[in-house]
Design a protein around this motif. Structure first.
Motif, short mmCIF file in Angstrom:
data_model
loop_
_atom_site.label_atom_id
_atom_site.label_comp_id
_atom_site.label_asym_id
_atom_site.label_seq_id
_atom_site.Cartn_x
_atom_site.Cartn_y
_atom_site.Cartn_z
N GLN A 39 0.85 -1.19 0.00
CA GLN A 39 0.00 0.00 0.00
C GLN A 39 0.88 1.23 0.00
O GLN A 39 1.64 1.46 0.96
CB GLN A 39 -0.94 0.01 1.20
CG GLN A 39 -1.95 1.14 1.17
CD GLN A 39 -3.07 0.95 2.17
OE1 GLN A 39 -2.97 0.19 3.13
NE2 GLN A 39 -4.19 1.63 1.93
N LYS A 43 -2.96 5.51 -1.69
CA LYS A 43 -3.47 4.51 -2.64
C LYS A 43 -4.06 3.32 -1.89
O LYS A 43 -3.77 3.11 -0.72
CB LYS A 43 -2.36 4.05 -3.58
CG LYS A 43 -1.83 5.14 -4.50
CD LYS A 43 -0.85 4.58 -5.50
CE LYS A 43 -0.38 5.65 -6.48
NZ LYS A 43 0.56 5.10 -7.49
N GLU A 44 -4.85 2.55 -2.63
CA GLU A 44 -5.41 1.35 -2.03
C GLU A 44 -4.36 0.24 -1.97
O GLU A 44 -3.40 0.23 -2.73
CB GLU A 44 -6.60 0.87 -2.86
CG GLU A 44 -7.79 1.81 -2.82
CD GLU A 44 -9.01 1.23 -3.51
OE1 GLU A 44 -10.08 1.86 -3.44
OE2 GLU A 44 -8.90 0.15 -4.11
N ARG A 45 -4.59 -0.69 -1.05
CA ARG A 45 -3.70 -1.83 -0.96
C ARG A 45 -3.84 -2.67 -2.23
O ARG A 45 -4.95 -2.90 -2.72
CB ARG A 45 -4.06 -2.67 0.27
CG ARG A 45 -3.07 -3.75 0.62
CD ARG A 45 -3.41 -4.41 1.95
NE ARG A 45 -3.38 -3.47 3.06
CZ ARG A 45 -3.48 -3.85 4.33
NH1 ARG A 45 -3.63 -5.12 4.64
NH2 ARG A 45 -3.46 -2.94 5.29
N GLU A 46 -2.70 -3.14 -2.76
CA GLU A 46 -2.73 -3.92 -3.99
C GLU A 46 -1.97 -5.24 -3.84
O GLU A 46 -0.99 -5.34 -3.08
CB GLU A 46 -2.14 -3.13 -5.17
CG GLU A 46 -0.67 -2.80 -5.05
CD GLU A 46 -0.11 -2.16 -6.31
OE1 GLU A 46 -0.75 -2.24 -7.39
OE2 GLU A 46 0.99 -1.57 -6.21
N THR A 107 -7.13 -12.39 -2.84
CA THR A 107 -8.27 -11.47 -2.83
C THR A 107 -8.65 -11.02 -1.42
O THR A 107 -8.67 -9.82 -1.13
CB THR A 107 -9.49 -12.12 -3.50
OG1 THR A 107 -9.77 -13.37 -2.85
CG2 THR A 107 -9.22 -12.37 -4.98
N THR A 108 -8.96 -11.94 -0.55
CA THR A 108 -9.41 -11.61 0.81
C THR A 108 -8.70 -12.50 1.81
O THR A 108 -9.29 -13.42 2.39
CB THR A 108 -10.93 -11.80 0.94
OG1 THR A 108 -11.27 -13.12 0.53
CG2 THR A 108 -11.68 -10.79 0.09
#
Length: 122
Positions: A39, A43-46, A107-108
Protein backbone atom coordinates in the motif's frame (compact mmCIF):
# COMPACT_ATOMS: atom_id res chain seq x y z
CA UNK A 1 -4.73 -19.24 13.51
CA UNK A 2 -1.63 -17.73 11.90
CA UNK A 3 0.43 -14.82 13.21
CA UNK A 4 2.63 -13.01 10.69
CA UNK A 5 5.63 -10.74 11.28
CA UNK A 6 7.38 -9.03 8.38
CA UNK A 7 10.97 -7.79 8.30
CA UNK A 8 13.57 -6.67 5.80
CA UNK A 9 12.15 -3.36 4.71
CA UNK A 10 14.24 -0.23 4.48
CA UNK A 11 15.63 2.49 2.24
CA UNK A 12 17.23 1.53 -1.06
CA UNK A 13 18.26 3.39 -4.19
CA UNK A 14 16.47 2.88 -7.47
CA UNK A 15 17.80 -0.21 -9.22
CA UNK A 16 18.69 -1.87 -5.94
CA UNK A 17 17.32 -4.98 -4.26
CA UNK A 18 15.69 -5.96 -0.99
CA UNK A 19 14.47 -9.25 0.42
CA UNK A 20 11.46 -9.19 2.69
CA UNK A 21 10.78 -11.98 5.12
CA UNK A 22 7.58 -13.00 6.83
CA UNK A 23 7.85 -15.25 9.84
CA UNK A 24 4.69 -17.16 10.63
CA UNK A 25 3.58 -18.90 13.75
CA UNK A 26 0.72 -21.30 14.04
CA UNK A 27 0.02 -24.88 13.11
CA UNK A 28 -1.48 -24.12 9.73
CA UNK A 29 1.41 -22.32 8.01
CA UNK A 30 2.52 -25.31 5.95
CA UNK A 31 -1.01 -25.77 4.64
CA UNK A 32 -1.66 -22.08 3.95
CA UNK A 33 -1.24 -20.19 0.74
CA UNK A 34 0.84 -17.08 1.37
CA UNK A 35 0.93 -13.72 -0.30
CA UNK A 36 2.34 -10.22 -0.33
CA UNK A 37 0.43 -6.99 -0.78
CA UNK A 38 1.54 -3.38 -0.68
CA UNK A 39 0.00 0.00 0.00
CA UNK A 40 1.52 3.25 -1.18
CA UNK A 41 0.60 6.58 0.41
CA UNK A 42 -2.82 7.72 -0.73
CA UNK A 43 -3.47 4.51 -2.64
CA UNK A 44 -5.41 1.35 -2.03
CA UNK A 45 -3.70 -1.83 -0.96
CA UNK A 46 -2.73 -3.92 -3.99
CA UNK A 47 -1.79 -7.53 -4.58
CA UNK A 48 1.88 -8.27 -5.28
CA UNK A 49 2.49 -12.03 -5.30
CA UNK A 50 1.25 -15.32 -3.90
CA UNK A 51 2.51 -18.86 -3.46
CA UNK A 52 0.77 -22.17 -2.80
CA UNK A 53 1.23 -24.07 0.45
CA UNK A 54 3.76 -26.40 -1.18
CA UNK A 55 5.61 -23.65 -3.01
CA UNK A 56 4.93 -25.41 -6.28
CA UNK A 57 2.98 -22.59 -7.86
CA UNK A 58 3.34 -18.81 -7.78
CA UNK A 59 1.32 -15.90 -9.08
CA UNK A 60 2.32 -12.27 -9.60
CA UNK A 61 0.74 -8.96 -10.39
CA UNK A 62 1.71 -7.96 -13.91
CA UNK A 63 3.82 -4.99 -12.84
CA UNK A 64 5.98 -7.20 -10.59
CA UNK A 65 6.61 -10.05 -13.00
CA UNK A 66 10.29 -10.50 -13.72
CA UNK A 67 11.40 -8.24 -10.87
CA UNK A 68 9.89 -9.85 -7.77
CA UNK A 69 10.15 -13.47 -6.65
CA UNK A 70 8.10 -15.07 -3.90
CA UNK A 71 9.34 -18.19 -2.16
CA UNK A 72 8.79 -20.07 1.08
CA UNK A 73 10.59 -22.37 3.46
CA UNK A 74 8.05 -24.46 5.33
CA UNK A 75 10.74 -25.86 7.64
CA UNK A 76 11.37 -22.28 8.83
CA UNK A 77 7.74 -21.13 8.67
CA UNK A 78 8.89 -18.23 6.52
CA UNK A 79 7.86 -16.70 3.22
CA UNK A 80 10.11 -14.35 1.29
CA UNK A 81 9.78 -11.65 -1.32
CA UNK A 82 12.93 -10.94 -3.30
CA UNK A 83 12.62 -7.56 -4.99
CA UNK A 84 15.08 -6.57 -7.71
CA UNK A 85 15.39 -3.54 -9.99
CA UNK A 86 13.42 -1.49 -7.54
CA UNK A 87 11.76 1.71 -8.70
CA UNK A 88 10.59 4.76 -6.73
CA UNK A 89 7.01 3.70 -7.47
CA UNK A 90 7.63 0.51 -5.49
CA UNK A 91 7.72 2.63 -2.35
CA UNK A 92 5.00 1.32 -0.05
CA UNK A 93 4.23 -0.59 3.10
CA UNK A 94 4.47 -4.27 2.27
CA UNK A 95 2.18 -6.71 4.00
CA UNK A 96 2.38 -10.46 4.34
CA UNK A 97 -0.89 -12.38 4.14
CA UNK A 98 -2.16 -15.92 4.58
CA UNK A 99 -5.18 -17.79 3.33
CA UNK A 100 -6.53 -21.27 2.92
CA UNK A 101 -5.89 -21.33 -0.83
CA UNK A 102 -4.63 -19.15 -3.67
CA UNK A 103 -7.97 -17.67 -4.66
CA UNK A 104 -8.44 -16.57 -1.05
CA UNK A 105 -4.94 -15.20 -0.39
CA UNK A 106 -4.96 -13.17 -3.61
CA UNK A 107 -8.27 -11.47 -2.83
CA UNK A 108 -9.41 -11.61 0.81
CA UNK A 109 -6.68 -13.09 3.00
CA UNK A 110 -7.70 -14.37 6.39
CA UNK A 111 -4.56 -13.13 8.15
CA UNK A 112 -2.31 -10.08 7.81
CA UNK A 113 1.02 -8.98 9.17
CA UNK A 114 1.66 -5.49 10.50
CA UNK A 115 3.63 -4.41 7.43
CA UNK A 116 7.17 -3.28 6.69
CA UNK A 117 8.12 -0.02 4.99
CA UNK A 118 10.04 -0.08 1.71
CA UNK A 119 11.32 3.23 0.40
CA UNK A 120 13.04 3.51 -2.97
CA UNK A 121 14.91 6.74 -3.62
CA UNK A 122 15.52 8.08 -7.13
Amino acid sequence: QVQLVESGGGLVQAGGSLRLSCAASGRTFSTSAMGWFRQAPGKEREFVAAITYSGGSTYYADSMKGRFTISRDNAKNTVYLQMNSLKPEDTAVYYCAAGSQMRVVTTTPAYWGQGTQVTVSS
